[in-house]
Write a protein that holds these residues in place. Structure first.
Motif, PDB file in Angstrom:
ATOM      1  N   TYR A   1       0.626  -1.215  -0.037  1.00  0.00           N
ATOM      2  CA  TYR A   1       0.053  -0.014   0.005  1.00  0.00           C
ATOM      3  C   TYR A   1       1.007   1.183   0.071  1.00  0.00           C
ATOM      4  N   ALA A   2       0.122   2.287  -0.374  1.00  0.00           N
ATOM      5  CA  ALA A   2       0.973   3.466  -0.475  1.00  0.00           C
ATOM      6  C   ALA A   2       1.270   4.302   0.840  1.00  0.00           C
ATOM      7  N   ILE A   3       2.415   4.554   1.163  1.00  0.00           N
ATOM      8  CA  ILE A   3       2.933   5.686   2.286  1.00  0.00           C
ATOM      9  C   ILE A   3       2.321   6.815   1.672  1.00  0.00           C
ATOM     10  N   ALA A   4       2.615   7.069   0.437  1.00  0.00           N
ATOM     11  CA  ALA A   4       2.197   8.170  -0.004  1.00  0.00           C
ATOM     12  C   ALA A   4       1.848   7.957  -1.685  1.00  0.00           C
ATOM     13  N   ALA A   5       0.819   8.406  -2.265  1.00  0.00           N
ATOM     14  CA  ALA A   5       1.002   8.205  -3.484  1.00  0.00           C
ATOM     15  C   ALA A   5       0.109   9.300  -4.475  1.00  0.00           C
TER      16      ALA A   5
ATOM     17  N   VAL B   1       1.027  20.640  -0.013  1.00  0.00           N
ATOM     18  CA  VAL B   1      -0.116  19.634  -0.515  1.00  0.00           C
ATOM     19  C   VAL B   1      -0.658  19.004   0.824  1.00  0.00           C
ATOM     20  N   THR B   2       0.014  19.022   1.761  1.00  0.00           N
ATOM     21  CA  THR B   2      -0.630  18.244   2.985  1.00  0.00           C
ATOM     22  C   THR B   2      -1.250  19.444   3.971  1.00  0.00           C
ATOM     23  N   LYS B   3      -1.111  20.520   3.583  1.00  0.00           N
ATOM     24  CA  LYS B   3      -1.699  21.691   4.305  1.00  0.00           C
ATOM     25  C   LYS B   3      -3.202  21.386   5.006  1.00  0.00           C
ATOM     26  N   GLY B   4      -3.653  21.358   6.044  1.00  0.00           N
ATOM     27  CA  GLY B   4      -4.801  21.044   6.740  1.00  0.00           C
ATOM     28  C   GLY B   4      -5.143  19.705   6.664  1.00  0.00           C
ATOM     29  N   ILE B   5      -4.462  18.880   6.111  1.00  0.00           N
ATOM     30  CA  ILE B   5      -4.543  17.322   6.227  1.00  0.00           C
ATOM     31  C   ILE B   5      -4.077  16.738   7.878  1.00  0.00           C
ATOM     32  N   ASP B   6      -4.657  16.062   8.165  1.00  0.00           N
ATOM     33  CA  ASP B   6      -4.150  15.317   9.450  1.00  0.00           C
ATOM     34  C   ASP B   6      -3.349  14.040   9.114  1.00  0.00           C
TER      35      ASP B   6
ATOM     36  N   HIS C   1       5.811   2.713  10.049  1.00  0.00           N
ATOM     37  CA  HIS C   1       6.542   2.680   8.875  1.00  0.00           C
ATOM     38  C   HIS C   1       6.889   3.969   8.403  1.00  0.00           C
ATOM     39  N   ALA C   2       6.201   5.069   8.680  1.00  0.00           N
ATOM     40  CA  ALA C   2       6.597   6.635   8.498  1.00  0.00           C
ATOM     41  C   ALA C   2       5.870   7.377   9.553  1.00  0.00           C
ATOM     42  N   SER C   3       7.044   8.361   9.987  1.00  0.00           N
ATOM     43  CA  SER C   3       6.551   9.388  10.862  1.00  0.00           C
ATOM     44  C   SER C   3       5.639  10.296   9.984  1.00  0.00           C
ATOM     45  N   VAL C   4       5.084  11.172  10.711  1.00  0.00           N
ATOM     46  CA  VAL C   4       4.283  12.387  10.111  1.00  0.00           C
ATOM     47  C   VAL C   4       5.165  12.988   9.289  1.00  0.00           C
ATOM     48  N   GLU C   5       6.372  13.382   9.871  1.00  0.00           N
ATOM     49  CA  GLU C   5       7.196  14.397   9.117  1.00  0.00           C
ATOM     50  C   GLU C   5       7.745  13.793   7.746  1.00  0.00           C
ATOM     51  N   TYR C   6       7.970  12.229   7.930  1.00  0.00           N
ATOM     52  CA  TYR C   6       8.613  11.370   6.693  1.00  0.00           C
ATOM     53  C   TYR C   6       7.434  11.502   5.568  1.00  0.00           C
ATOM     54  N   ARG C   7       6.298  11.157   6.063  1.00  0.00           N
ATOM     55  CA  ARG C   7       5.155  10.722   5.101  1.00  0.00           C
ATOM     56  C   ARG C   7       4.737  12.298   4.642  1.00  0.00           C
ATOM     57  N   SER C   8       4.808  13.282   5.248  1.00  0.00           N
ATOM     58  CA  SER C   8       4.367  14.575   4.533  1.00  0.00           C
ATOM     59  C   SER C   8       5.562  14.802   3.584  1.00  0.00           C
ATOM     60  N   HIS C   9       6.852  14.512   3.909  1.00  0.00           N
ATOM     61  CA  HIS C   9       7.841  14.914   3.051  1.00  0.00           C
ATOM     62  C   HIS C   9       7.539  14.077   1.549  1.00  0.00           C
ATOM     63  N   LEU C  10       7.238  12.703   1.817  1.00  0.00           N
ATOM     64  CA  LEU C  10       7.066  11.667   0.658  1.00  0.00           C
ATOM     65  C   LEU C  10       5.873  12.480  -0.083  1.00  0.00           C
ATOM     66  N   ALA C  11       4.766  12.922   0.551  1.00  0.00           N
ATOM     67  CA  ALA C  11       3.673  13.253  -0.059  1.00  0.00           C
ATOM     68  C   ALA C  11       3.984  14.406  -1.081  1.00  0.00           C
TER      69      ALA C  11
ATOM     70  N   THR D   1      14.251  10.558  -1.022  1.00  0.00           N
ATOM     71  CA  THR D   1      13.367   9.740  -0.144  1.00  0.00           C
ATOM     72  C   THR D   1      14.135   8.662   0.739  1.00  0.00           C
ATOM     73  N   GLY D   2      15.133   8.461   0.508  1.00  0.00           N
ATOM     74  CA  GLY D   2      15.956   7.439   1.255  1.00  0.00           C
ATOM     75  C   GLY D   2      16.017   5.937   0.985  1.00  0.00           C
ATOM     76  N   GLU D   3      15.204   5.719  -0.154  1.00  0.00           N
ATOM     77  CA  GLU D   3      15.255   4.686  -0.876  1.00  0.00           C
ATOM     78  C   GLU D   3      16.816   3.985  -1.110  1.00  0.00           C
ATOM     79  N   VAL D   4      16.699   2.886  -0.824  1.00  0.00           N
ATOM     80  CA  VAL D   4      18.171   2.050  -1.085  1.00  0.00           C
ATOM     81  C   VAL D   4      17.899   1.239  -2.579  1.00  0.00           C
ATOM     82  N   THR D   5      18.448   1.365  -3.496  1.00  0.00           N
ATOM     83  CA  THR D   5      18.619   0.468  -4.845  1.00  0.00           C
ATOM     84  C   THR D   5      19.823  -0.458  -4.771  1.00  0.00           C
ATOM     85  N   VAL D   6      19.902  -1.687  -4.659  1.00  0.00           N
ATOM     86  CA  VAL D   6      21.010  -2.721  -4.847  1.00  0.00           C
ATOM     87  C   VAL D   6      21.288  -2.841  -6.171  1.00  0.00           C
TER      88      VAL D   6
END
Lengths: 283, 784
Positions: free
Chosen positions: A191-195, A246-251, A257-267, B646-651
């Motif tokens: 599943y997507a952590i963020a997509a 893009v995550t403004k106003g989103i909880d 698997h992903a902190s709030v900070e990391y998931r926001s970044h990935l978004a 992203t921190g993604e590692v590709t071997v």
């Protein structure tokens, strides 16, 4: 992995299904690839399953005109098997290829997934980006709900307990639009952590329109504002600025698997990558 | 006839296994079979106020609800069988069903037996247990700090043992060293995830007192022994059958409460009973692996000679000591602190801790991956500190081939090997120098590539039985085999080990068929049933071929020696004048005078014309107890690309050069390397069992525990060198675990190498994108 005991009814017709659906404790079963695992974990213990998986009325892809109508009971496999659909809405094929595995795509249905409304599933974002309308029906009548109004929270939708999702109407895509789906997957579940799903139009080198939808980020898929990219040439800096909020106003979700900070970044990353990729396909 | 030894023939077991024609424990169907389900604690730590089974007992289909009170005095505590000496090991009782207190989520408090699996499962929800939750402790380092929740009254401070190892004078080496590096390393808890979950079926004949127990076991004879001890049943009245087993990775070594309870229920109820765990239960109660928090340091000269290594290890055992658990982070770990190097001074302390978590036991590599990982991480840190290429540091410190056999600081003697040859070959295959140049260039373009090396040796082929006794292992470590030749010349060989995916049905048949010069189709390998197979100690510790294969070879040689004597008699020739050629004994210089193996089989079995004093029949048994362990070794090198965003590692590439001696079946050897490497890459990049502070397993399903998928794994370029061991007649070393042992550090080293320009020196595995990204953010923040 044994579910609690339940009754099982197989609907013979749509009318049959609509007559049965309102009964207390009834849960609709389509492909079953979200519901059955939850039942096996006993996270869901419906008293009765109403199986609509055999209903021909819910299956099929109609591409008459410039839009599309997709039956809710159409499997992911059937979506992928339609080159015409992929031609008109490449976003659907791109996202669908990443759903589950072969078995899941063979059994799972687009309507079942949308009605299940997992906050990290792919198709809700795709529907939002394409501006889909969901046609619902109950014994008492029918109504249409825009995708943007359909997803109301984690695993919850605008569907009333006696309503069935019948089909999905897609408007004609913007002329010469580019589309892209970019997903950063959780390695265990897929599943997507963020997509992000993006539909981009341009005129010469300038972006003229961006529709962006995100999933996996909050409690539901949502349309995000990336209009800041319009008027730019889509260079890194412009896109970065356009997706900054893009995550403004989103909880935003935080989990193991992903902190709030990391998931926001990935978004922001998937949003920018999806727009850039869509832009490269536009025109 | 061409020899089969060295031939990569297809696995004979596969047609059965991949067409659904195998028989696994859960496939066993018996008349009147009943089904068990366990009621398990949802709390990591709680006292039990009351267990009310009334509603469950009344539920449809329920035959019995069994609690700890019912089994008191009838089912003994779950035994631990690795009583490591000189470490003040504390083994508090491990009740099969908890009565007063539960100590981890999954601890069983009652067993339901019902007429169907569904009825048993439904009744589980009807057992009303009144718990009084207690604070929990889940981390092996925190668990031994003062003021932490206490698991066992008998174990103050949760300290299960404190084990020391030393060789040379490490303290002095550190005092005098020019360079010292240190790390805090967390070696995360892992879930073994065998494809087949555990299962047990028991049937008891009250009239004869005979118990038959089918169980998912890597070592049915050990299970027979443990069942006898736990149930107080005479060992000769117990038959343990381990049918087809779908992997174990160590998790099917231990004796579990579940199996003993199923046997007890069958004996008490007079009905056969089956229990099979589902995947969530497997993740919750089947043993886990690793779980170390380590403080480790290395010292050396300024020009690359490593002089010492010191460790302080906190090893989590979980709530109770599982069957082999105490031996894993001690004997199988600390004795390997010199690694593949001449490190003369080592010193280690391992503190075993009880925590409110699932018991931890052997998992593929069992102690050696942890040792290799900390050594190989330290070598890289040391190399970086002195500004020397890590590959060159390895080359400088590897044990030279001309020093073999080599006794390391901890006192064990490595049998054989050319460690430099493996390193050189791996460096050449991956174009080490070329990659360094490309890496330099890529960095200028903002691409972060890395290369990581891991040179390992490991101890396996367990092992001399005398040593087993000295280290507190509650059994022998020899192996045995019976080779039985039928009148028609067909052969069945019975072995004491229990292969469960490793392919010995094929490789062992290759050994026997070669010995007798018969087609492999004429040879059948039989394993897993204590009724027919001779005493053995099981399949683990990469010992099956090195020890069990050697026993089989010796048994076959005995059979052949007898056949030769019979041939001499029948040919009226001197035994010394006979030679073995193409499946027959023939008189030297007179090849027409010959007796083929099949003919000798018939003559021996009908016994019409035996030499004076020779017994009829053609079979032999052999026991093989090795004089030493074996030490496979090699070098693994990986190259990676890290996405800084992203921190993604590709071997990018994965090259391994392993040496396990000669290959009986090269395809199977390669398969073992592939499987081992994938489990290692999984450990390095994505696998982690996470507990919440209150002891809930947060990764209790495959939706959250990232078992490697084929699409996530690199192509493995597997190569070999071939150095036979003098320790066994086949010259073979184990290869089942080497891939896991060698792979983990090279991946982590490669990622850290890629990120070195940011000043990153270590990231704890698994190197998930989230962790790598967080490390990058931290490094960037620090640089600002």
């Amino acid at each position: 992995m044994i579910p609690a005991s339940f009754d099982y009814v197989r609907a013979k017709s749509l009318r049959d299904a609509l007559n049965a659906i309102g009964t207390d404790g009834t849960k609709v079963l389509a492909g079953g690839h979200s519901l059955i695992p939850m039942m096996r974990f006993r996270l869901a213990q419906p008293g009765r399953l109403l199986d609509i998986g055999q209903l021909a009325e819910l299956k099929g892809i109609d591409l008459k005109g410039r839009g599309a109508r997709i039956g809710a009971g159409t499997s992911y496999r059937e979506l992928l098997d339609s080159p015409e659909l992929a031609e008109r809405y490449p976003l659907i094929a791109e996202a669908t290829r990443g759903i589950g595995d072969v078995q899941v795509r063979n059994r799972g249905t687009i309507g079942g997934g949308l009605a299940h409304a997992d906050p990290a599933s792919d198709m809700p974002a795709v529907m939002l980006a394409l501006g889909a309308t969901f046609n619902l029906r109950s014994k008492g009548g029918k109504r249409s709900v825009a995708a943007a109004d359909f997803f109301t929270g984690a695993f919850t939708t605008a569907l009333a307990s006696d309503e069935l999702l019948i089909d999905i109407a897609l408007p004609a895509p913007p002329k010469k639009a580019g589309m892209a789906y970019a997903s950063f997957e959780q390695k265990a579940s897929g599943y997507a952590i963020a997509a992000a799903a993006a539909v981009v139009t341009k005129s010469r080198k300038t972006i003229t329109g961006v529709t962006l939808a995100l999933t996996g980020v909050g409690d539901r898929a949502y349309l995000a504002d990336a209009s800041g990219a319009v008027g730019s040439h889509g260079d890194d800096a412009a896109l970065e600025a356009a997706v900054a909020n893009v995550t403004k106003g989103i909880d935003v979700n935080g989990d193991i698997h992903a902190s709030v900070e990391y998931r926001s970044h990935l978004a922001r990353v998937v949003a920018r990558r999806a727009i850039a990729l869509a832009l490269s396909r536009a025109g | 006839m061409a020899t089969l030894f060295g031939s990569g023939i297809k696995r004979r077991e596969d047609p059965r296994l991949i067409t659904g024609s195998g028989t696994f424990t859960d496939d066993i169907k018996l008349p009147g079979l009943t089904f068990a389900a366990m009621v398990r604690s949802p709390y990591a730590h709680a006292t039990i106020r009351k267990i009310d089974t009334a509603a469950a007992a009344q539920a449809p289909g329920v035959i019995a609800v069994i609690t700890g009170k019912d089994i008191a005095g009838k089912v003994g505590p779950v035994p631990c069988a690795f009583n490591v000496p000189n470490c003040d090991l504390k083994l508090p009782p491990h009740p099969a069903l908890a009565t007063n207190k539960v100590r981890y989520v999954g601890d069983a408090v009652a067993m339901i037996v019902a007429t169907s699996r569904a009825a048993a499962r439904d009744a589980v929800d009807l057992v009303d247990v009144d718990y009084d939750p207690l604070p929990a402790t889940v981390d092996p380092e925190k668990a031994v700090q003062p003021g932490t929740a206490q698991l066992h009254d008998e174990v103050p401070g949760n300290v299960a043992f404190t084990w020391h190892v030393a060789g040379g004078d490490a303290d002095q080496a550190f005092a005098q060293a020019a360079v010292k590096v240190s790390l805090r390393i967390v070696q995360q808890r892992l879930l073994p995830t065998a494809m087949e979950p555990r299962s047990a079926v028991a049937s008891y004949n009250k009239a004869t007192g005979q118990l038959t127990l089918w169980a998912t076991s890597q070592n049915p004879h050990i299970h027979r022994f443990l069942t006898s001890v736990t149930l107080g049943l005479p060992e000769h009245k117990i038959r343990v059958i381990s049918p087809d087993v779908g992997g174990g990775f160590g998790s099917k070594i231990p004796g579990y409460a579940d199996e003993f309870l199923v046997a007890y229920a069958a004996m008490t109820l007079g009905r056969s009973v089956k229990w099979t765990e589902d995947r969530s239960e497997n993740y919750t109660v089947t043993t886990h692996g690793r779980d170390h928090v380590e403080y480790v340091e290395m010292c050396g000269t300024g020009d690359g000679t490593i002089t010492g290594l010191r460790t302080k290890i906190h090893a989590g055992l979980g709530a109770y000591a599982s069957t082999a658990a105490p031996g894993v982070p001690t004997i199988l770990h600390g004795l390997m602190y010199s690694g593949a190097y001449t490190i003369p001074n080592v010193k280690g302390t391992v503190i075993g801790a009880y925590t409110n978590t699932t018991p931890v036991d052997a998992y593929r590599g069992a102690g050696r991956p942890e040792a290799t990982y900390l050594i190989e991480r330290l070598v890289d840190c040391y190399a970086r500190r002195i500004g020397m290429d890590p590959a060159l540091v390895r080359r400088k410190n590897l044990i030279p081939a001309d020093k073999m056999p080599y006794t390391v600081a901890t006192g064990i003697t490595y049998d054989s090997g050319d460690y430099h040859a493996a390193l050189d070959k791996a460096m050449e295959l991956i174009d080490y120098r070329g990659f360094r140049e490309r890496q330099e260039k890529a960095r200028k373009d903002g691409h972060y590539l890395g290369i990581g090396v891991s040179s390992y040796t490991e101890i396996c082929g367990l092992g001399p039985s005398q040593v087993a006794g000295q280290i507190g292992f509650g059994g022998g470590l020899y192996e045995s085999a019976i080779v039985r030749v039928y009148p028609t010349g067909m052969v069945r060989a019975y072995i004491g080990t229990r292969p469960h995916g490793q392919g010995e049905e094929t490789t062992f048949a290759q050994i026997v068929a070669d010995e007798f010069g018969v087609p492999i189709e004429n040879v059948e390998i039989v394993a897993g049933d204590t009724e027919s197979t001779p005493q053995g100690w099981g399949t683990y510790g990469s010992r099956t071929t090195a020890v069990g294969g050697a026993a089989l070879k010796n048994a076959a040689v005995k059979v052949k020696e007898k056949a030769k004597k019979l041939a001499a008699h029948l040919l009226e020739a001197n035994e010394a004048d006979l030679e073995w050629h193409d499946g027959k004994f023939q008189v030297k210089g007179s090849p027409a005078q010959a007796k083929a193996f099949g003919e000798l089989a018939l003559m021996a079995n009908v016994a019409w014309n035996m030499p004076a004093g020779m017994e009829p029949g053609l079979e032999a048994s052999a026991f093989f107890d090795p004089t030493n362990f074996v030490f496979p070794y090699g070098t693994h090198i990986a190259t990676v690309d890290v996405d800084l965003e992203t921190g993604e590692v590709t071997v990018l590439r994965y090259v391994c050069v392993d040496d396990c001696g000669p290959h009986i079946n090269p395809m199977i050897v390669e398969g073992q390397v592939h499987g081992g490497v994938i489990q290692g890459v999984g450990e390095a990049l994505q696998e982690i069992a996470v507990y919440s502070d209150d002891g809930q397993l947060m990764t209790g399903t495959m939706m959250d525990y990232a078992v490697p998928k084929a699409s996530q794994m690199p192509t493995i370029e597997s190569h070999f060198t071939y150095t036979p061991t003098p320790v066994n007649p086949l010259g073979v070393k184990g290869i089942g675990e080497a891939g896991t042992i060698g792979s983990v550090p090279c991946i982590v080293n490669a990622v850290v190498d890629a990120l070195a320009p940011l000043g990153i020196t270590h990231i704890d595995k698994p190197l998930t994108p989230a962790r790598v990204w967080a490390a990058i953010q931290q490094a960037k923040g620090g640089a600002r």
